[in-house]
Design a protein around this motif. Sequence first.
Motif, short mmCIF file in Angstrom:
data_model
loop_
_atom_site.label_atom_id
_atom_site.label_comp_id
_atom_site.label_asym_id
_atom_site.label_seq_id
_atom_site.Cartn_x
_atom_site.Cartn_y
_atom_site.Cartn_z
N PHE A 53 0.84 -1.20 0.00
CA PHE A 53 0.00 0.00 0.00
C PHE A 53 0.87 1.24 0.00
O PHE A 53 0.44 2.32 -0.34
CB PHE A 53 -0.95 0.01 1.20
N SER A 73 0.07 -3.16 -4.62
CA SER A 73 -0.47 -4.24 -3.79
C SER A 73 -1.26 -5.24 -4.62
O SER A 73 -1.38 -6.40 -4.24
CB SER A 73 -1.36 -3.66 -2.69
N ASN A 74 -1.78 -4.80 -5.77
CA ASN A 74 -2.55 -5.74 -6.58
C ASN A 74 -1.66 -6.72 -7.35
O ASN A 74 -2.16 -7.69 -7.91
CB ASN A 74 -3.47 -4.98 -7.55
N THR A 78 1.06 -11.24 -2.03
CA THR A 78 0.60 -11.17 -0.65
C THR A 78 -0.91 -10.99 -0.61
O THR A 78 -1.51 -10.55 -1.56
CB THR A 78 1.20 -9.94 0.06
N ALA A 79 -1.50 -11.36 0.51
CA ALA A 79 -2.91 -11.05 0.74
C ALA A 79 -3.03 -10.63 2.19
O ALA A 79 -2.32 -11.15 3.05
CB ALA A 79 -3.79 -12.25 0.45
N MET A 80 -3.92 -9.68 2.41
CA MET A 80 -3.99 -9.11 3.75
C MET A 80 -5.34 -9.39 4.39
O MET A 80 -6.37 -9.38 3.71
CB MET A 80 -3.79 -7.60 3.62
N GLY A 100 -11.29 -12.16 -5.44
CA GLY A 100 -9.93 -12.11 -5.94
C GLY A 100 -9.76 -12.90 -7.23
O GLY A 100 -8.98 -12.54 -8.11
N VAL A 103 -11.68 -10.97 -10.23
CA VAL A 103 -10.93 -9.85 -10.82
C VAL A 103 -9.68 -10.33 -11.54
O VAL A 103 -9.07 -9.58 -12.28
CB VAL A 103 -10.56 -8.77 -9.77
N ARG A 104 -9.30 -11.57 -11.31
CA ARG A 104 -8.18 -12.15 -12.08
C ARG A 104 -8.68 -12.92 -13.29
O ARG A 104 -7.94 -13.69 -13.90
CB ARG A 104 -7.38 -13.08 -11.18
N ALA A 148 -8.82 -14.19 1.52
CA ALA A 148 -7.39 -13.90 1.32
C ALA A 148 -6.67 -15.11 0.73
O ALA A 148 -5.81 -14.97 -0.13
CB ALA A 148 -6.76 -13.48 2.64
N VAL A 151 -6.67 -16.26 -3.45
CA VAL A 151 -5.76 -15.81 -4.51
C VAL A 151 -4.40 -16.52 -4.42
O VAL A 151 -3.45 -16.11 -5.08
CB VAL A 151 -5.56 -14.28 -4.48
#
Lengths: 362, 297
Positions: A53, A73-74, A78-80, A100, A103-104, A148, A151
């Motif tokens: 971020f 971040s995209n 990592t995933a938060m 996730g 959108v991929r 999370a 992805v």
Amino acid sequence: MGQDVELLDVSMRFGEVYAARDINVHIQAGEFFSFLGPSGCGKTTLLRLISGFMDPSEGQIKIGGKDMRGIGSNNRPTAMIFQNLALFPLMTVEENIGFGLEVRHVSKAKRTKKVEELIELVDLYGTGGRMVSELSGGQKQRVAIARALAVNPAVLLLDEPLSALDLRLRNHMRAELRNIQRRTDVTFIYITHDQTEALTMSDRVGVMSIGKVEQVAEPDVIYNTPKTAFVASFVGETNIIQGDIIRIDGDYALLKTAWGSFFCKNPQHITKGETATIFIRPETVFLAEESTAENVLACRTKTISFEGAYAVVTLTTEQDQLFTMRLNNDGSVPKLQEGEQIKVRFSRKNAFVLKNGGTPIA
Amino acid sequence: MRDFWNTALRDLGKIGIAYISVTVGVWVVFMIIIPQLIMFDYSLRPMLPLRELGGPKDVWTLKNYLVFFTNRLHMAIFFKTIWSSLIVTLVALSICYPIAFYLAKVARGAKVGLLMLGLIIPYWINELLRLFAWQIILADMGILNQLLIFLGIIADPINFRMGNGAVILGMTYAYILFMVFPIYNVMESLDKNQLDAARDLGASWPRIHYKIVMPHAKPGIAVGCTMTFMLAAGTVAAPQLLGSPSSFWFTQVINTNFECANWNLGAAYATVLMLLCVVFMFMMLKLFKVGLKELTQ
């Protein structure tokens, strides 16, 4: 599969203020790593730097050996999981978890299959079609974890996600998180101000004070041999006595304090004549026998609170300072009365002296 | 109902309840219901000389409405008004959505205040004066033409006020606030972590807007569009001041009727326009799947 995360001389400055300064930590692939520190110590900043971020003012962050500067971040592996979970309230559980993937541009069929797998992994059977607002706290937690994990992140970043749960659920989710981490083999980086959480779940813990990492080690090492006064006082209950070093005896030092003279470990090799602080854990303090000569403290009991397996006894000295001990309820201890004059002792192996400074505000 | 009454009694007291009932009642009855009923009554009566009022010819009839539906020019102006108001609404939406998002989720601290002030300051000046300002800007030898000629972009002044362009521009400018604030309000309540979460899960910015921001901002967008459309369809100042003969607005037709002392026909036309606005509002609600209750939030 998890990847390793390297923080190399990472600093983050907001205007003139450093939120993080010269951080050097190497988190191993597949490790459960916790950053532990009081609020405002910069641990959330670290997490946001790793997730992308923002980029650090100085230094380098590598994930899986790859420099992450300039990667948003995209596009990071990592995933938060956010402190407030940040689930999408206008979507169903399935849509949240599948977001996730959607959108991929993962195909609908593949997406459905993956979402089903995850629902099974986090034990959310039968809630797929529900709206997030209809779920309980624990279920929301699981949706956030599944979303999370969907992805396939190499690194999962968790920002105090359990802080809003009640104690019982929190304990349960701790075990669950640990379990999921072992099964998925993803690197977990966990942020918390709760020492029990950090100690029970983590492979290793990084203790942070204002913008700095004070010590990185396994939980038992952190607890038993803290490297700094901050770590000693922040992690676990501890008794603190100020004193002057009057003699060095190998790895041990003799300190003269207002309570008497005590021998203790001197891991920082502080030299004679300096003022320093002795730390003693309450569970390493015992009632003194007649024969004990070393590290004996004469005091009076102030309060005794019986907790079942043990009793916490607060003691006061003539100087009106407080000292606590924890007596195991193993039948060997005589019943104490409040206001009773007693003598307690601690072993020189269980006490250590550390340089002053850096103690957190209690 | 009993609970409602008891709570009201506890919170407001008898005097409070009486005060609120009377003020709201006066407002609803005298400001809304009676004027509308009078207009509606006018619209159903034929236009008669004074001495015949109350006579045998003074009966309710749909003649005035028939005039509208048989007058092709007026029908054309009516539909053109709808079409142009829709364009005003769409242009205002496409300008205001980014402004509202920037204000609500990107800008911080003093910047927000400054921008807000920038949005509000023009509204300290009367709407008519603002429209006059546009007249000056767009005039044949106005500021814009002079600037373009000075820069060598054009040789002769352009007549900006041909067609609907100037009216649409003036209206969009006049109603920006009515679009910005409802959208800004709902966007404010969007948790920023949701944007971060969507980003973190790999979504691109257009995607985040489409999947997260817009669904959340829906009620605000519906309110903004409804208000802008109603204002645009219902104004007479902008077309009067910025329009050309070819940009005649339906409100101008209504206005002309009243000015020509045919109040009855004017009232019928005004009723048609009001019905249009009500229909548009419900269409917006349906389109955005928003309830009447959410609309008022």
